[in-house]
Motif scaffolding. Structure first.
Motif, PDB file in Angstrom:
ATOM      1  N   SER A 242       0.806  -1.226   0.000  1.00 50.42           N
ATOM      2  CA  SER A 242       0.000   0.000   0.000  1.00 50.42           C
ATOM      3  C   SER A 242       0.839   1.277   0.000  1.00 50.42           C
ATOM      4  O   SER A 242       0.298   2.365  -0.193  1.00 50.42           O
ATOM      5  CB  SER A 242      -0.936   0.000   1.203  1.00 50.42           C
ATOM      6  N   ILE A 243       2.150   1.171   0.230  1.00 49.81           N
ATOM      7  CA  ILE A 243       3.007   2.359   0.280  1.00 49.81           C
ATOM      8  C   ILE A 243       4.140   2.190  -0.730  1.00 49.81           C
ATOM      9  O   ILE A 243       5.004   1.332  -0.560  1.00 49.81           O
ATOM     10  CB  ILE A 243       3.589   2.581   1.692  1.00 49.81           C
ATOM     11  N   PRO A 244       4.144   3.007  -1.781  1.00 45.04           N
ATOM     12  CA  PRO A 244       5.214   2.883  -2.775  1.00 45.04           C
ATOM     13  C   PRO A 244       6.542   3.387  -2.212  1.00 45.04           C
ATOM     14  O   PRO A 244       6.590   4.058  -1.180  1.00 45.04           O
ATOM     15  CB  PRO A 244       4.730   3.781  -3.918  1.00 45.04           C
ATOM     16  N   ASP A 245       7.597   3.056  -2.906  1.00 43.50           N
ATOM     17  CA  ASP A 245       8.905   3.601  -2.575  1.00 43.50           C
ATOM     18  C   ASP A 245       9.631   3.908  -3.880  1.00 43.50           C
ATOM     19  O   ASP A 245       9.197   3.490  -4.948  1.00 43.50           O
ATOM     20  CB  ASP A 245       9.722   2.643  -1.697  1.00 43.50           C
ATOM     21  N   CYS A 246      10.704   4.639  -3.785  1.00 45.40           N
ATOM     22  CA  CYS A 246      11.524   4.911  -4.968  1.00 45.40           C
ATOM     23  C   CYS A 246      12.957   5.166  -4.518  1.00 45.40           C
ATOM     24  O   CYS A 246      13.241   5.297  -3.324  1.00 45.40           O
ATOM     25  CB  CYS A 246      10.968   6.085  -5.776  1.00 45.40           C
ATOM     26  N   TRP A 247      13.848   5.233  -5.491  1.00 43.48           N
ATOM     27  CA  TRP A 247      15.270   5.448  -5.224  1.00 43.48           C
ATOM     28  C   TRP A 247      15.688   6.833  -5.693  1.00 43.48           C
ATOM     29  O   TRP A 247      15.237   7.313  -6.733  1.00 43.48           O
ATOM     30  CB  TRP A 247      16.110   4.399  -5.940  1.00 43.48           C
ATOM     31  N   LEU A 248      16.572   7.439  -4.906  1.00 40.55           N
ATOM     32  CA  LEU A 248      17.173   8.723  -5.240  1.00 40.55           C
ATOM     33  C   LEU A 248      18.684   8.568  -5.274  1.00 40.55           C
ATOM     34  O   LEU A 248      19.251   7.755  -4.543  1.00 40.55           O
ATOM     35  CB  LEU A 248      16.825   9.783  -4.188  1.00 40.55           C
ATOM     36  N   ARG A 249      19.307   9.373  -6.104  1.00 36.92           N
ATOM     37  CA  ARG A 249      20.772   9.516  -6.080  1.00 36.92           C
ATOM     38  C   ARG A 249      20.995  10.914  -5.523  1.00 36.92           C
ATOM     39  O   ARG A 249      20.609  11.905  -6.144  1.00 36.92           O
ATOM     40  CB  ARG A 249      21.342   9.380  -7.484  1.00 36.92           C
ATOM     41  N   LEU A 250      21.580  10.984  -4.328  1.00 38.63           N
ATOM     42  CA  LEU A 250      21.716  12.234  -3.600  1.00 38.63           C
ATOM     43  C   LEU A 250      23.191  12.505  -3.339  1.00 38.63           C
ATOM     44  O   LEU A 250      23.896  11.624  -2.828  1.00 38.63           O
ATOM     45  CB  LEU A 250      20.953  12.127  -2.271  1.00 38.63           C
ATOM     46  N   THR A 251      23.644  13.700  -3.687  1.00 40.23           N
ATOM     47  CA  THR A 251      25.035  14.094  -3.456  1.00 40.23           C
ATOM     48  C   THR A 251      25.069  15.259  -2.487  1.00 40.23           C
ATOM     49  O   THR A 251      24.401  16.274  -2.704  1.00 40.23           O
ATOM     50  CB  THR A 251      25.723  14.510  -4.780  1.00 40.23           C
ATOM     51  N   ILE A 252      25.838  15.090  -1.410  1.00 40.21           N
ATOM     52  CA  ILE A 252      26.025  16.169  -0.442  1.00 40.21           C
ATOM     53  C   ILE A 252      27.518  16.448  -0.305  1.00 40.21           C
ATOM     54  O   ILE A 252      28.359  15.625  -0.668  1.00 40.21           O
ATOM     55  CB  ILE A 252      25.396  15.841   0.932  1.00 40.21           C
ATOM     56  N   ARG A 253      27.827  17.618   0.247  1.00 39.76           N
ATOM     57  CA  ARG A 253      29.215  18.019   0.437  1.00 39.76           C
ATOM     58  C   ARG A 253      29.485  18.384   1.897  1.00 39.76           C
ATOM     59  O   ARG A 253      30.316  19.232   2.198  1.00 39.76           O
ATOM     60  CB  ARG A 253      29.553  19.179  -0.482  1.00 39.76           C
TER      61      ARG A 253
END
Length: 179
Positions: free
Chosen positions: A126-137
C-alpha cells in the motif's frame, strides 16, 4: 600511506571495538585486519556502503572535514514518491534542527542493482517507494536520513556509493581493497 575502501554491511559499527555494549555487535575488526588504519568519517550502523580507512591523519582530515566539500554520493530508497517540490527542497537546502543543510544534487533513479540487504527492507504493497541519487558536500550526523524525512519521505535504505574519487564499484559487502 594506506588507504582502504571498505563496503560496510548493514548492522556493522564504523569502529574497531564495541565498548560499553552488553551484547557483541559487529565492528570493523570483524572484516579488516590491517593495523594502524582508522575510519575517515562515519557511516551509521543502519547504513551501508563505502567507508574509507587510512593511516594518514592529513588524508583522514581531508576526507572527513566538511571544509574540503568532498562530494559524497548516496543511493537512497525512500518511502513514497517525492514530487518536484520535495526534490527542489533538497536541492536548495533543508532546514534541520541543527541549521540549514547545504544544497544537494538529487535525482530519481531506477532501482539500482545492489546486493540484497539482511534483513531485507519491509515491503508494503500500500506504500510505494523509490530510489534517489543524492550528493552532499557535508556530513552531519544522520544527515541524509534527516533530509529525506524533512521533505516527507523517510529513508528505508541508505547506501553510500562514493566519496570524492573513490567508489564502491565492484566491491561486495564486507569486502575491502586498497586504493
Amino acid at each position: 600511506m594506506t588507504l582502504i575502501l571498505f563496503n560496510k554491511p548493514f548492522d556493522v559499527l564504523s569502529q574497531f571495538t564495541d565498548r560499553g555494549s552488553p551484547t557483541t555487535r559487529a565492528t570493523l575488526s570483524d572484516f579488516v585486519d590491517v593495523p594502524g588504519v582508522y575510519p575517515a568519517g562515519r557511516l551509521d550502523r543502519d547504513s551501508e556502503g563505502l567507508l574509507l580507512l587510512t593511516d594518514d591523519g592529513r588524508l583522514q582530515a581531508r576526507i572527513a572535514d566538511p571544509r574540503f566539500k568532498l562530494p559524497k554520493i548516496y543511493l537512497v530508497q525512500v518511502e513514497g514518491a517525492p514530487d518536484a517540490a520535495a526534490l527542489d527542497r533538497l536541492r536548495t537546502g533543508v532546514e534541520l534542527k541543527d541549521g540549514p543543510t547545504r544544497p544537494a544534487t538529487v535525482e530519481r533513479i531506477a532501482d539500482p542493482e545492489l546486493w540484497p540487504r539482511t534483513p531485507p527492507i519491509r515491503f508494503r504493497a500500500s506504500i510505494p517507494d523509490c530510489w534517489l541519487r543524492l550528493t552532499i558536500r557535508e556530513g552531519r550526523n544522520r544527515q541524509v536520513r534527516r533530509m529525506t524525512a524533512a521533505v516527507g519521505h523517510p529513508t528505508l535504505r541508505l547506501v553510500r556509493w562514493s566519496i570524492g574519487e573513490w567508489t564502491l564499484a565492484g566491491l561486495a559487502p564486507g569486502r575491502w581493497r586498497q586504493a
